[in-house]
Design a protein around this motif. Structure first.
Motif, PDB file in Angstrom:
ATOM      1  N   SER A   1      15.632  34.725  59.132  1.00 15.40           N
ATOM      2  CA  SER A   1      14.579  35.094  58.430  1.00 15.40           C
ATOM      3  C   SER A   1      13.292  34.741  59.041  1.00 15.40           C
ATOM      4  O   SER A   1      12.091  35.552  59.088  1.00 15.40           O
ATOM      5  CB  SER A   1      14.608  33.960  57.315  1.00 15.40           C
ATOM      6  N   LEU A   2      13.230  33.811  60.209  1.00 13.21           N
ATOM      7  CA  LEU A   2      11.848  33.705  60.838  1.00 13.21           C
ATOM      8  C   LEU A   2      11.705  35.064  61.913  1.00 13.21           C
ATOM      9  O   LEU A   2      10.588  35.378  62.182  1.00 13.21           O
ATOM     10  CB  LEU A   2      11.830  32.400  61.526  1.00 13.21           C
ATOM     11  N   GLN A   3      12.637  35.199  62.638  1.00 14.15           N
ATOM     12  CA  GLN A   3      12.916  36.389  63.310  1.00 14.15           C
ATOM     13  C   GLN A   3      12.314  37.728  62.782  1.00 14.15           C
ATOM     14  O   GLN A   3      11.408  38.646  63.221  1.00 14.15           O
ATOM     15  CB  GLN A   3      13.981  36.745  64.042  1.00 14.15           C
ATOM     16  N   THR A   4      12.695  37.852  61.400  1.00 16.54           N
ATOM     17  CA  THR A   4      12.383  38.919  60.654  1.00 16.54           C
ATOM     18  C   THR A   4      10.878  38.823  60.382  1.00 16.54           C
ATOM     19  O   THR A   4      10.076  39.723  60.494  1.00 16.54           O
ATOM     20  CB  THR A   4      13.256  39.055  59.451  1.00 16.54           C
ATOM     21  N   LYS A   5      10.277  37.562  59.961  1.00 12.79           N
ATOM     22  CA  LYS A   5       9.002  37.321  59.659  1.00 12.79           C
ATOM     23  C   LYS A   5       8.200  37.666  60.849  1.00 12.79           C
ATOM     24  O   LYS A   5       6.881  38.378  60.552  1.00 12.79           O
ATOM     25  CB  LYS A   5       8.927  35.964  59.056  1.00 12.79           C
ATOM     26  N   LEU A   6       8.676  37.303  61.948  1.00  6.13           N
ATOM     27  CA  LEU A   6       7.768  37.432  63.329  1.00  6.13           C
ATOM     28  C   LEU A   6       7.616  38.800  63.592  1.00  6.13           C
ATOM     29  O   LEU A   6       6.696  39.515  63.750  1.00  6.13           O
ATOM     30  CB  LEU A   6       8.303  36.567  64.161  1.00  6.13           C
ATOM     31  N   PHE A   7       8.851  39.663  63.524  1.00  7.98           N
ATOM     32  CA  PHE A   7       8.974  40.939  63.896  1.00  7.98           C
ATOM     33  C   PHE A   7       8.036  41.708  62.789  1.00  7.98           C
ATOM     34  O   PHE A   7       7.104  42.512  63.376  1.00  7.98           O
ATOM     35  CB  PHE A   7      10.180  41.691  63.572  1.00  7.98           C
ATOM     36  N   ASP A   8       8.025  41.595  61.414  1.00 15.11           N
ATOM     37  CA  ASP A   8       7.092  42.323  60.475  1.00 15.11           C
ATOM     38  C   ASP A   8       5.627  41.956  60.850  1.00 15.11           C
ATOM     39  O   ASP A   8       5.059  42.994  60.704  1.00 15.11           O
ATOM     40  CB  ASP A   8       7.464  41.763  59.320  1.00 15.11           C
ATOM     41  N   GLU A   9       5.411  40.753  61.102  1.00 15.83           N
ATOM     42  CA  GLU A   9       4.085  40.196  61.505  1.00 15.83           C
ATOM     43  C   GLU A   9       3.500  41.105  62.613  1.00 15.83           C
ATOM     44  O   GLU A   9       2.403  41.690  62.538  1.00 15.83           O
ATOM     45  CB  GLU A   9       4.005  38.547  61.820  1.00 15.83           C
ATOM     46  N   MET A  10       4.315  41.095  63.859  1.00 19.19           N
ATOM     47  CA  MET A  10       3.895  41.566  64.982  1.00 19.19           C
ATOM     48  C   MET A  10       3.611  43.141  64.641  1.00 19.19           C
ATOM     49  O   MET A  10       2.868  43.859  65.195  1.00 19.19           O
ATOM     50  CB  MET A  10       4.613  41.182  66.065  1.00 19.19           C
ATOM     51  N   LYS A  11       4.740  43.612  64.136  1.00 20.41           N
ATOM     52  CA  LYS A  11       4.538  45.158  63.861  1.00 20.41           C
ATOM     53  C   LYS A  11       3.508  45.593  62.862  1.00 20.41           C
ATOM     54  O   LYS A  11       3.051  46.475  63.175  1.00 20.41           O
ATOM     55  CB  LYS A  11       6.020  45.489  63.087  1.00 20.41           C
ATOM     56  N   SER A  12       3.200  44.726  61.993  1.00 18.71           N
ATOM     57  CA  SER A  12       2.135  45.115  61.158  1.00 18.71           C
ATOM     58  C   SER A  12       0.798  45.122  61.867  1.00 18.71           C
ATOM     59  O   SER A  12      -0.403  45.545  61.209  1.00 18.71           O
ATOM     60  CB  SER A  12       2.077  43.910  60.046  1.00 18.71           C
ATOM     61  N   ARG A  13       0.504  44.713  62.869  1.00 18.36           N
ATOM     62  CA  ARG A  13      -0.625  44.495  63.615  1.00 18.36           C
ATOM     63  C   ARG A  13      -0.860  45.757  64.441  1.00 18.36           C
ATOM     64  O   ARG A  13      -1.783  45.970  65.075  1.00 18.36           O
ATOM     65  CB  ARG A  13      -0.743  43.155  64.684  1.00 18.36           C
ATOM     66  N   ILE A  14       0.108  46.631  64.655  1.00 16.97           N
ATOM     67  CA  ILE A  14       0.197  48.037  65.251  1.00 16.97           C
ATOM     68  C   ILE A  14      -0.151  49.012  64.433  1.00 16.97           C
ATOM     69  O   ILE A  14       0.480  49.160  63.558  1.00 16.97           O
ATOM     70  CB  ILE A  14       1.484  48.157  66.044  1.00 16.97           C
ATOM     71  N   LYS A  15      -1.275  49.706  64.968  1.00 18.13           N
ATOM     72  CA  LYS A  15      -1.743  50.752  64.224  1.00 18.13           C
ATOM     73  C   LYS A  15      -0.632  51.872  64.308  1.00 18.13           C
ATOM     74  O   LYS A  15      -0.501  52.520  65.526  1.00 18.13           O
ATOM     75  CB  LYS A  15      -3.177  51.267  64.626  1.00 18.13           C
ATOM     76  N   GLU A  16      -0.006  52.153  63.347  1.00 21.54           N
ATOM     77  CA  GLU A  16       1.144  52.938  63.562  1.00 21.54           C
ATOM     78  C   GLU A  16       0.857  54.708  63.720  1.00 21.54           C
ATOM     79  O   GLU A  16       1.265  55.324  64.120  1.00 21.54           O
ATOM     80  CB  GLU A  16       2.085  53.172  62.104  1.00 21.54           C
ATOM     81  N   GLN A  17      -0.198  54.909  62.850  1.00 21.12           N
ATOM     82  CA  GLN A  17      -0.794  56.276  63.292  1.00 21.12           C
ATOM     83  C   GLN A  17      -2.054  56.217  64.176  1.00 21.12           C
ATOM     84  O   GLN A  17      -3.148  55.875  63.688  1.00 21.12           O
ATOM     85  CB  GLN A  17      -1.249  56.899  61.874  1.00 21.12           C
ATOM     86  N   ASP A  18      -1.920  56.560  65.244  1.00 23.39           N
ATOM     87  CA  ASP A  18      -3.056  56.335  66.390  1.00 23.39           C
ATOM     88  C   ASP A  18      -2.960  57.432  67.202  1.00 23.39           C
ATOM     89  O   ASP A  18      -2.140  58.205  67.239  1.00 23.39           O
ATOM     90  CB  ASP A  18      -2.516  54.910  67.136  1.00 23.39           C
ATOM     91  N   GLU A  19      -4.017  57.510  68.143  1.00 22.96           N
ATOM     92  CA  GLU A  19      -4.256  58.649  69.183  1.00 22.96           C
ATOM     93  C   GLU A  19      -4.931  57.780  70.274  1.00 22.96           C
ATOM     94  O   GLU A  19      -5.893  56.979  70.177  1.00 22.96           O
ATOM     95  CB  GLU A  19      -5.131  59.538  68.420  1.00 22.96           C
ATOM     96  N   SER A  20      -4.314  58.128  71.616  1.00 26.96           N
ATOM     97  CA  SER A  20      -5.059  57.784  72.507  1.00 26.96           C
ATOM     98  C   SER A  20      -6.542  58.266  73.009  1.00 26.96           C
ATOM     99  O   SER A  20      -6.939  59.492  72.301  1.00 26.96           O
ATOM    100  CB  SER A  20      -4.068  58.160  73.904  1.00 26.96           C
ATOM    101  N   VAL A  21      -7.157  57.867  73.849  1.00 28.30           N
ATOM    102  CA  VAL A  21      -8.734  58.382  74.072  1.00 28.30           C
ATOM    103  C   VAL A  21      -8.505  59.903  74.813  1.00 28.30           C
ATOM    104  O   VAL A  21      -7.709  59.576  76.197  1.00 28.30           O
ATOM    105  CB  VAL A  21      -9.567  57.539  74.733  1.00 28.30           C
ATOM    106  N   PRO A  22      -8.871  60.952  74.449  1.00 29.76           N
ATOM    107  CA  PRO A  22      -8.330  62.058  75.264  1.00 29.76           C
ATOM    108  C   PRO A  22      -9.223  62.122  76.508  1.00 29.76           C
ATOM    109  O   PRO A  22     -10.384  61.508  76.736  1.00 29.76           O
ATOM    110  CB  PRO A  22      -9.062  63.251  74.588  1.00 29.76           C
ATOM    111  N   TYR A  23      -8.534  62.689  77.640  1.00 27.07           N
ATOM    112  CA  TYR A  23      -9.086  62.918  78.975  1.00 27.07           C
ATOM    113  C   TYR A  23      -9.075  64.196  79.246  1.00 27.07           C
ATOM    114  O   TYR A  23      -8.418  65.197  78.953  1.00 27.07           O
ATOM    115  CB  TYR A  23      -8.329  62.085  79.901  1.00 27.07           C
ATOM    116  N   PHE A  24      -9.932  64.803  80.109  1.00 28.84           N
ATOM    117  CA  PHE A  24     -10.325  66.044  80.221  1.00 28.84           C
ATOM    118  C   PHE A  24      -9.738  66.335  81.654  1.00 28.84           C
ATOM    119  O   PHE A  24      -9.910  65.827  82.609  1.00 28.84           O
ATOM    120  CB  PHE A  24     -11.679  66.450  80.071  1.00 28.84           C
ATOM    121  N   LYS A  25      -8.967  67.495  81.782  1.00 28.03           N
ATOM    122  CA  LYS A  25      -8.350  67.996  83.035  1.00 28.03           C
ATOM    123  C   LYS A  25      -8.410  69.438  83.069  1.00 28.03           C
ATOM    124  O   LYS A  25      -7.483  70.198  82.157  1.00 28.03           O
ATOM    125  CB  LYS A  25      -7.267  67.120  83.441  1.00 28.03           C
ATOM    126  N   ASN A  26      -9.119  70.141  83.953  1.00 27.68           N
ATOM    127  CA  ASN A  26      -8.969  71.436  84.404  1.00 27.68           C
ATOM    128  C   ASN A  26      -8.783  72.301  83.120  1.00 27.68           C
ATOM    129  O   ASN A  26      -8.177  73.205  82.740  1.00 27.68           O
ATOM    130  CB  ASN A  26      -7.530  71.660  84.911  1.00 27.68           C
TER     131      ASN A  26
END
Length: 706
Positions: free
Chosen positions: A81-106
């Motif tokens: 139960s603690l492992q599940t709580k830790l996993f959910d806790e850590m996962k909840s800090r991740i922005k699931e819908q996200d985008e990297s900073v675009p870089y320009f090339k050619n």
């Protein structure tokens, strides 16, 4: 063997975790005799390499690993139960819908984006403007369906922007198949090149690819190949074959697009070949034949080459030479050697150089104007941090993109105008649910090693921490290959800090934090400095009241797992628990077997045990060789069945021998990922299950249940 343990209760009065009474697996004893240099050793668990060697006991190996997994699951059951709580806790800090900073090339802006609930990402671009329509070049979420492991890398777009080469590994053994996609039609071409390192380089004709081919058994990078689109990869031409099996090789391209490089390098010396990218059928020229104990790296400017080298310069210096005269006799000094500054890297732009230097253990970025030679440093304003140039593919720009982080500052991407000296924060990693940097404190300390050397320690804890010895402290270390363990932010780590843990990094010798000598003093016949430095850091933190042996933990992976295994033998009384991840713990046997991936590449790091002095020295510290009948701390070991860097049988043998030899009743657990390799799970959430297991183990030892 039955194990029932009540761990030390913290002073806070927490209820100790009660480990269940479960019989631990016992590995079969099959004596194998090794005789070398007049020294005879009986190895009772040598047979555990049979799955790797495809030997007669392969099925028994798998059965043993599965029994260890079942034992670990049973012992850790009350923490689920603690492992599940830790996993959910850590996962909840991740922005699931996200985008990297675009870089320009050619002419295009490139970026990746992630979607809610998806493990992987989409590799995208927009033409000319961020307002342009999106092109999804690779949908890795879709590509990975049906695979327990899926890694994509080596993204490489042709100079005409029409073709994308990329590598795919579905086994987690770092053996990639290169594919080519037509970005105009969406078609994946029939070209499929197996057995590669994943990366590739396009020639300027947009139809020729250069790539690195690996040995299928040892996984060594052996050949640089040339592939013409549409041809069968089995007929690809060998443009370079490395005869020295202690060297790594690779192929790259100048930022200006003018040259293609082949790099061959070991720990002590290197060699570069180059070819004009407009002439892919030409012959690569040797830049400067390899020299004994000399490393050099080549960068092309508009009208000359730059050479970063340690020739008569332990901390490296920067030289230059004309395009047509590349031998060492024509090298002229640009930046001299400095005793107190390690010259690490150079990023080239048409009008600027960005030089990465290290002084007092910290990175400095120096910007040099190529027209007048004027130089200035960026100011970062923190006591301990990590900074480095990030993605800067455009040669003609005057804007530097760099990354910045610290133990309390989330990963941040800045843009820096090298003319005006203005910096702009483009993006900082968002910690979902909120994060207040003011709630945490970071420090930089120095512990004195047994020989008087001052060893840096970076640490972080939650505000309100008291130095009375009662706090749990996790000390992390690596200390090999000259790899620097710079302090950086981890959203997952907040789950430990918020439960009262201190997290510390010991910047021990064997890394390169304090200059090249720092590395030289922690390898080969000085390797034990790495281990004694780490022990001295632990003892220093105890003396200073940051923790006590009843609450001190150590963690390391790969060569850092060797560190953990060594300090377990050398100072077992100092630690309450150890976490060894994919640990390199059977040093002598591995370095004697040239069929094991990476072995010959590592001779200049550890030594060749066929040499008697090297054999006796590495035998004196190899964790597996030095297990004794004495008490050991609580230990958690993790590994992967398909690990290409440290084979699964090293930790398996280590655990089997520890079980049969140690005299304590502390827990010894091993978890083998049967589908993964050295880096663990490939998805952006799945790896957190492994982190949750480690954190739950540490919390159990501290009596932390929530």
């Amino acid at each position: 063997m039955s194990t029932t343990l009540v761990s030390c209760a913290p002073k806070s009065g927490r209820t100790p975790y009660k480990w269940p009474s479960v019989d631990a697996p016992t590995a079969a004893v099959m004596p194998h005799i090794r005789t070398l240099h007049g020294d005879t050793v009986i190895d009772n668990y040598f047979w555990l390499n049979d799955y790797f060697k495809k030997g007669p006991d392969s099925a028994a190996v798998i059965a043993y690993l599965e029994a260890e997994n079942q034992y670990t699951a049973a012992m850790m059951k009350d923490t689920e139960s603690l492992q599940t709580k830790l996993f959910d806790e850590m996962k909840s800090r991740i922005k699931e819908q996200d985008e990297s900073v675009p870089y320009f090339k050619n002419g295009y802006y490139y970026y990746t984006r992630t979607e809610e609930g998806k493990q992987y990402f989409k590799y995208c671009r927009k033409k000319g403007s961020l307002e342009a329509p999106e092109e999804i070049l690779l949908d890795v979420d879709a590509m990975a369906q049906g695979f327990s492991y899926y890694a994509v890398g080596g993204f490489n777009v042709s100079t005409d922007n029409r073709l994308l080469a990329y590598g795919v590994d579905t086994v987690s053994r770092r053996q990639y198949t290169i594919h080519v996609k037509n970005l105009e039609t969406g078609e994946t071409l029939a070209d499929a090149i197996p057995g590669t390192s994943g990366g590739s380089v396009w020639a300027n004709d947009n139809r020729t690819l250069f790539y690195t081919q690996n040995n299928p058994v040892t996984l060594l990078t052996e050949r640089i190949m040339r592939h013409t689109l549409g041809a069968d990869s089995r007929s690809d031409a060998v443009v370079y074959h490395e005869e020295d099996n202690t060297n790594y090789i690779g192929v790259g391209k100048a930022k200006s697009g003018k040259f293609i490089y082949i790099y061959s390098g070991g720990t002590l010396s290197s060699e570069t070949r180059y070819l004009e990218a407009d002439n892919p059928m030409g012959t690569f020229k040797v830049f400067q034949p390899r020299m004994k104990d000399v490393l050099y790296d080549v960068t092309a400017l508009e009208d000359r080459f730059l050479i970063l080298t340690n020739q008569n310069a332990k901390n490296f210096k920067l030289m230059e030479c004309p395009f047509g005269q590349t031998g060492v006799a024509h090298w002229a000094e640009v930046i001299p050697h400095r005793e107190d500054v390690l010259l690490e890297d150079v990023d080239e732009f048409k009008n600027f150089l960005v030089v990465s230097e290290r002084k007092n253990g910290l990175i400095q970025l120096a910007v040099r104007n190529l027209s007048d030679g004027a130089a200035h440093y960026l100011d970062f304003g923190e006591e301990a941090y990590t900074a480095y140039p990030s993605t800067n593919p455009e040669y003609g720009t005057s804007t530097l993109r760099y990354a910045y982080t610290s133990l309390t500052t989330p990963f941040s991407t800045y843009e820096y105008d090298m003319n005006t000296h203005e910096k702009t924060l483009l993006k900082q990693q968002e910690v979902v649910g909120g994060y207040n940097v003011g709630d945490y404190v970071t420090e930089r300390l120095y512990a004195q090693a047994e020989d008087g050397t001052e060893v840096p320690i970076s640490l972080v804890y939650k505000k309100g921490f008291k130095k009375d010895g009662s706090a749990p402290l996790l000390l992390y270390g690596y200390g090999s290959y000259g790899a620097t363990m710079d302090p950086s932010f981890s959203a997952a780590r907040l789950s430990l800090l918020d439960r009262g843990f201190v997290y510390a990094i010991a910047h021990i010798r064997g890394g390169q934090e304090m200059g090249r000598q720092w590395y030289e003093d922690g390898k080969m016949m000085k390797k034990k400095n790495t281990f004694t430095d780490f022990i001295d850091c632990g003892r220093f933190l105890v003396r200073q009241g940051y923790t006590s042996p009843a609450h001190l933990y150590a963690q390391g992976g790969s060569a850092g797992g060797l560190l953990v295994g060594a300090v377990a033998n050398m100072a077992p009384e100092l630690w309450h628990g150890l976490v060894a991840q994919v640990p390199f713990v059977d040093v002598v046997n591995t370095m004697l077997d040239e069929t094991i991936p990476l072995t010959t590449n590592e001779y200049d790091e550890w030594g060749n045990p066929n040499n008697e002095d090297a054999y006796r020295y590495m035998k004196s510290y190899s964790p597996y060789e030095n297990i004794e009948a004495k008490d050991y701390p609580n230990i958690l070991v993790t590994t992967g069945l398909h690990d290409s860097q440290v084979q699964y049988f090293e930790p398996a043998k280590w655990v089997a021998k520890l079980r049969s030899t140690k005299t304590d009743n502390n827990v010894l657990l091993m978890k083998t990922e049967m589908d993964y390799g050295h880096g663990g799970a490939s998805g952006r959430f799945d790896y957190l299950k492994d982190v949750a297991l480690v954190y739950a183990f540490l919390c159990a030892l501290e009596g932390i249940t929530e």
